[in-house]
Motif scaffolding. Structure first.
Motif, PDB file in Angstrom:
ATOM      1  N   LEU A 270      62.913 -50.725  -1.235  1.00 62.71           N
ATOM      2  CA  LEU A 270      62.104 -51.558  -2.117  1.00 62.71           C
ATOM      3  C   LEU A 270      60.635 -51.495  -1.738  1.00 62.71           C
ATOM      4  N   PHE A 271      60.360 -51.599  -0.429  1.00 57.95           N
ATOM      5  CA  PHE A 271      58.973 -51.679   0.032  1.00 57.95           C
ATOM      6  C   PHE A 271      58.297 -50.314   0.193  1.00 57.95           C
ATOM      7  N   PHE A 272      59.059 -49.302   0.608  1.00 60.78           N
ATOM      8  CA  PHE A 272      58.449 -48.006   0.927  1.00 60.78           C
ATOM      9  C   PHE A 272      58.930 -46.864   0.031  1.00 60.78           C
ATOM     10  N   GLY A 273      59.887 -47.151  -0.830  1.00 61.85           N
ATOM     11  CA  GLY A 273      60.371 -46.130  -1.741  1.00 61.85           C
ATOM     12  C   GLY A 273      61.528 -45.328  -1.183  1.00 61.85           C
ATOM     13  N   LYS A 274      62.209 -44.608  -2.066  1.00 67.20           N
ATOM     14  CA  LYS A 274      63.329 -43.775  -1.649  1.00 67.20           C
ATOM     15  C   LYS A 274      62.827 -42.430  -1.141  1.00 67.20           C
ATOM     16  N   PRO A 275      63.516 -41.879  -0.183  1.00 71.58           N
ATOM     17  CA  PRO A 275      63.117 -40.546   0.297  1.00 71.58           C
ATOM     18  C   PRO A 275      63.473 -39.497  -0.744  1.00 71.58           C
ATOM     19  N   LYS A 276      62.793 -38.385  -0.705  1.00 77.66           N
ATOM     20  CA  LYS A 276      63.097 -37.290  -1.613  1.00 77.66           C
ATOM     21  C   LYS A 276      64.337 -36.573  -1.101  1.00 77.66           C
ATOM     22  N   VAL A 277      65.400 -36.635  -1.882  1.00 76.98           N
ATOM     23  CA  VAL A 277      66.668 -36.038  -1.470  1.00 76.98           C
ATOM     24  C   VAL A 277      67.031 -34.911  -2.426  1.00 76.98           C
ATOM     25  N   ASP A 278      66.721 -33.691  -2.027  1.00 70.26           N
ATOM     26  CA  ASP A 278      67.083 -32.503  -2.796  1.00 70.26           C
ATOM     27  C   ASP A 278      68.236 -31.807  -2.084  1.00 70.26           C
ATOM     28  N   ILE A 279      69.339 -31.647  -2.799  1.00 73.90           N
ATOM     29  CA  ILE A 279      70.506 -31.002  -2.189  1.00 73.90           C
ATOM     30  C   ILE A 279      70.231 -29.520  -1.963  1.00 73.90           C
ATOM     31  N   GLN A 280      70.321 -29.144  -0.699  1.00 77.70           N
ATOM     32  CA  GLN A 280      70.171 -27.734  -0.318  1.00 77.70           C
ATOM     33  C   GLN A 280      71.356 -27.368   0.573  1.00 77.70           C
ATOM     34  N   PRO A 281      72.404 -26.807  -0.027  1.00 78.74           N
ATOM     35  CA  PRO A 281      73.622 -26.481   0.741  1.00 78.74           C
ATOM     36  C   PRO A 281      73.305 -25.774   2.050  1.00 78.74           C
ATOM     37  N   ASP A 282      73.911 -26.267   3.111  1.00 80.32           N
ATOM     38  CA  ASP A 282      73.637 -25.762   4.456  1.00 80.32           C
ATOM     39  C   ASP A 282      74.963 -25.580   5.172  1.00 80.32           C
ATOM     40  N   ASP A 283      74.904 -25.327   6.467  1.00 79.24           N
ATOM     41  CA  ASP A 283      76.132 -25.201   7.255  1.00 79.24           C
ATOM     42  C   ASP A 283      76.971 -26.467   7.116  1.00 79.24           C
ATOM     43  N   ALA A 284      78.256 -26.300   6.893  1.00 79.50           N
ATOM     44  CA  ALA A 284      79.148 -27.459   6.787  1.00 79.50           C
ATOM     45  C   ALA A 284      79.252 -28.158   8.135  1.00 79.50           C
ATOM     46  N   ILE A 285      79.365 -29.464   8.093  1.00 78.19           N
ATOM     47  CA  ILE A 285      79.493 -30.244   9.326  1.00 78.19           C
ATOM     48  C   ILE A 285      80.845 -30.954   9.375  1.00 78.19           C
ATOM     49  N   SER A 286      81.764 -30.557   8.492  1.00 77.30           N
ATOM     50  CA  SER A 286      83.071 -31.204   8.459  1.00 77.30           C
ATOM     51  C   SER A 286      83.780 -31.054   9.803  1.00 77.30           C
ATOM     52  N   GLY A 287      84.487 -32.103  10.181  1.00 73.42           N
ATOM     53  CA  GLY A 287      85.186 -32.144  11.458  1.00 73.42           C
ATOM     54  C   GLY A 287      85.266 -33.579  11.942  1.00 73.42           C
ATOM     55  N   VAL A 288      85.882 -33.767  13.071  1.00 74.42           N
ATOM     56  CA  VAL A 288      86.007 -35.107  13.651  1.00 74.42           C
ATOM     57  C   VAL A 288      85.060 -35.198  14.848  1.00 74.42           C
ATOM     58  N   TYR A 289      84.117 -36.143  14.771  1.00 74.26           N
ATOM     59  CA  TYR A 289      83.112 -36.317  15.811  1.00 74.26           C
ATOM     60  C   TYR A 289      83.333 -37.631  16.563  1.00 74.26           C
ATOM     61  N   PHE A 290      82.916 -37.650  17.819  1.00 73.49           N
ATOM     62  CA  PHE A 290      82.950 -38.895  18.576  1.00 73.49           C
ATOM     63  C   PHE A 290      81.526 -39.276  18.951  1.00 73.49           C
ATOM     64  N   ASN A 291      81.293 -40.566  19.002  1.00 75.86           N
ATOM     65  CA  ASN A 291      79.988 -41.090  19.369  1.00 75.86           C
ATOM     66  C   ASN A 291      79.775 -40.874  20.868  1.00 75.86           C
TER      67      ASN A 291
END
Length: 600
Positions: A368-389
């Motif tokens: 609301l205060f600073f606006g939405k970031p510009k989000v342009d989809i640019q297909p990249d390396d997939a990150i699918s998988g199970v991650y742990f913090n």
């Protein structure tokens, strides 16, 4: 004319290369603030308990508003006297204190922190690699999560901070500076450094050097808030809630006391909160004696790997919406708060709510205060998988938490450049150059950065690493073995009951199986529940329990050998042998898990 053309070209090039400050600043005019915020809240009022919002520019508060109820049951509306808990925003008090001492020449950010700690205290710390104040600020000191009791029902039970730090010291599992893993313990250790240098309790230092200069008369930081009687008495009027997807829950007063208080115990009014948070945009701040100290604090101390983008700024985190924001957020058992500001345009906002894990206002107001970031989809390396913090427990007992908490399972979708969380509505949008936008659809959105070719994602406040297949298999085997062990113990109990009914329990084989059953039950149930119930790492207790498990395990194995040997001699039955073998499974589980440490 040639000179004029040359200067015009230089100006055009410079405007192209230098970011447009005005384009990335505050988007709402002062005259429209009240109406814009009102409309924002109206759209979300059904899922709102109470929210206190402040907006500041160049150190001055330009909006302060309250909405909803601090006590829904008694219809007590939120007001200037309402007390909210800061949660982890309390950590910023530590980092400001550290910067004050650094500005006075009393701290070197690259020096081992043991230099500033009492010798008898420093000798008792057992971390392996040198830790600096910069490591603590960046949450890169290498410590795993702690297992101490974070919250106490009675403040009288909380030991002094030096004792609690020593008794709860986590193991250093990463080399400092290599992994970002959010740490309450690290921040509290930094606060103790301040206490040691200043030769006074940290809460006294904060009151003298932060609260008093800013005239913050309605804020407390001690675990029981006894350093401010107004806060201590009015906190009882505040109640905590959870409003999620139509499910409305009340937690009552939800009063708990945080042991390592510098990491999250501050509480107070929004008015006081704004006096503090607005100073980060004040060119003539009262926080520091030297004018350049604030400017230095707002310089990045860590960056995302392979990207010239600041991640942490002397304890302040960063997030990207319409611009690059700095700040901090916090949560307790019943409250959420945040501060986010743009250091370039010197504008920002602060939020306090009495809802657990609230994100719509704490983060969503950034759009609301600073606006939405510009989000342009640019297909990249997939990150699918199970991650742990990486903010987890990866050594010694309680390691199983790593496989249950903070898991990030990401899967592909039918849309190129978009992935999602396997459970829930969180999406990961590819932005190109190994950058991925994580968005929960409820205000909280931030970028993840892939760490080169490593299976690691650098997130908002922590790194995430993809599980190796062998470790996933191990975790599944652990869960399966726990279930099978429980089933085997139950079967053994039933078999013994049947033998008792048939009066066959008096034989030496049955009696030994009964003893082994007791050992196996304790080995199985005791192993999991005693370890899980331990709050702190006590070497003596760990040694005792470990020896106990070894003795019990040897007894169970000896019984199985005895039963099988006598079956070979035709003096025993297969029922007794099967019972003994079933009981041995508890030993297998213990050996496999190696006292909560996988064999990989």
């Amino acid at each position: 004319m040639k000179k004029i053309i040359a200067w015009v070209l230089v100006l055009i090039i410079s405007l192209t290369l230098v970011p447009n400050v005005h384009a990335t600043g505050f988007k709402v005019e002062d005259k429209d603030l009240s109406e814009s915020i009102h409309q924002y809240i109206e759209k979300r009022k059904e899922a709102t308990v109470s929210v206190a919002i402040g907006v500041f520019k160049s150190g001055k508060v330009v909006y302060e508003g309250y909405y909803g109820y601090i006590d829904v049951e008694n219809k007590l509306r939120a007001s200037k006297d309402s007390i909210y808990e800061w949660g982890s925003v309390s950590k910023v008090l530590t980092w400001v204190s550290v910067m004050q001492l650094e500005g006075a020449g009393k701290i070197d950010f690259d020096e081992d922190i043991k230099t500033y700690l009492p010798k008898d205290f420093a000798k008792k710390l057992h971390y392996k690699h040198k830790v600096t104040m910069k490591d603590l600020m960046n949450h890169q000191a290498g410590f795993q999560e702690v297992t101490y009791p974070i919250e106490y029902q009675d403040a009288k039970d909380i030991p002094p901070i030096d004792q609690l730090l020593l008794s709860s010291e986590p193991k250093q599992i990463y080399t400092p500076g290599t992994v970002t893993a959010y740490s309450n313990w690290s921040t509290s250790l930094a606060a103790y450094v301040v206490e040691s240098i200043a030769s006074e309790p940290f809460y006294d230092y904060v009151k003298k050097h932060i609260f008093n200069p800013l005239n913050m008369t309605k804020t407390a930081i001690k675990p029981d808030w006894s350093d401010n009687t107004f806060v201590q008495s009015h906190r009882k009027q505040s109640k905590a809630y959870s409003y999620i997807d139509g499910d409305q829950s009340s937690f009552g007063q939800s009063v708990v006391h945080i042991g390592l208080y510098p990491s999250g115990a501050a509480a107070g009014t929004l008015d006081d909160y704004l006096k503090f948070t607005a100073e980060f945009t004040n060119p003539n701040t009262k926080l520091f004696q030297k004018a350049d100290t604030l400017d230095r604090m707002l310089q990045a101390t860590s960056q995302y790997t392979g990207h010239d983008i600041g991640r942490n700024y002397h304890g302040l985190w960063s997030m990207d919406y319409g611009t690059h924001l700095l700040g901090h957020s916090g949560n307790t058992q019943g409250f959420s708060s945040s501060i986010w500001f743009d250091p370039v345009s010197r504008t920002g906002y602060a939020v306090m709510t009495n809802e657990v894990g609230e994100t719509t206002y704490n983060y969503g107001l950034s759009e609301l205060f600073f606006g939405k970031p510009k989000v342009d989809i640019q297909p990249d390396d997939a990150i699918s998988g199970v991650y742990f913090n990486k903010r987890t427990i990866d050594a010694e007992f309680l390691r199983m938490i790593k496989y249950f908490a903070g898991i990030l399972p990401i899967s592909k979708t039918d849309n190129a450049g978009v992935e999602k969380l396997m459970i829930g509505d969180i999406q990961f949008t590819h932005l190109g150059q190994h950058v991925y936008r994580q968005d929960d659809g409820n205000g909280l959105a931030f970028n993840l950065y892939k760490k080169g070719n490593a299976p690691v994602l650098e997130g908002f406040t922590s790194d995430y690493e993809q599980f190796k297949m062998i470790e996933l298999v191990s975790a599944i085997m652990l869960l399966f073995s726990m279930l099978v062990t429980l089933v085997c113990v139950v079967i053994s109990i039933i078999m013994n009951i049947i033998r008792c009914i048939r009066r066959k329990h008096r034989t030496i084989f049955a009696r030994r199986n009964n003893i082994a059953l007791f050992a196996s039950t304790f080995n199985s149930i005791g192993f999991f529940y005693i370890w899980m119930g331990m709050n702190t790492y006590n070497p003596t207790a760990v040694l005792f329990i470990s020896i106990m498990f070894i003795v019990l395990s040897l007894g169970i194995i000896a019984n199985a050998i005895f039963q099988f040997y006598n079956k070979i001699k035709h003096n025993n039955t297969w029922a007794n042998v099967c019972c003994a073998l079933c009981l041995c499974l508890s030993v297998v589980v213990v050996i496999f898990f190696e006292l909560y440490k996988f064999w990989i």
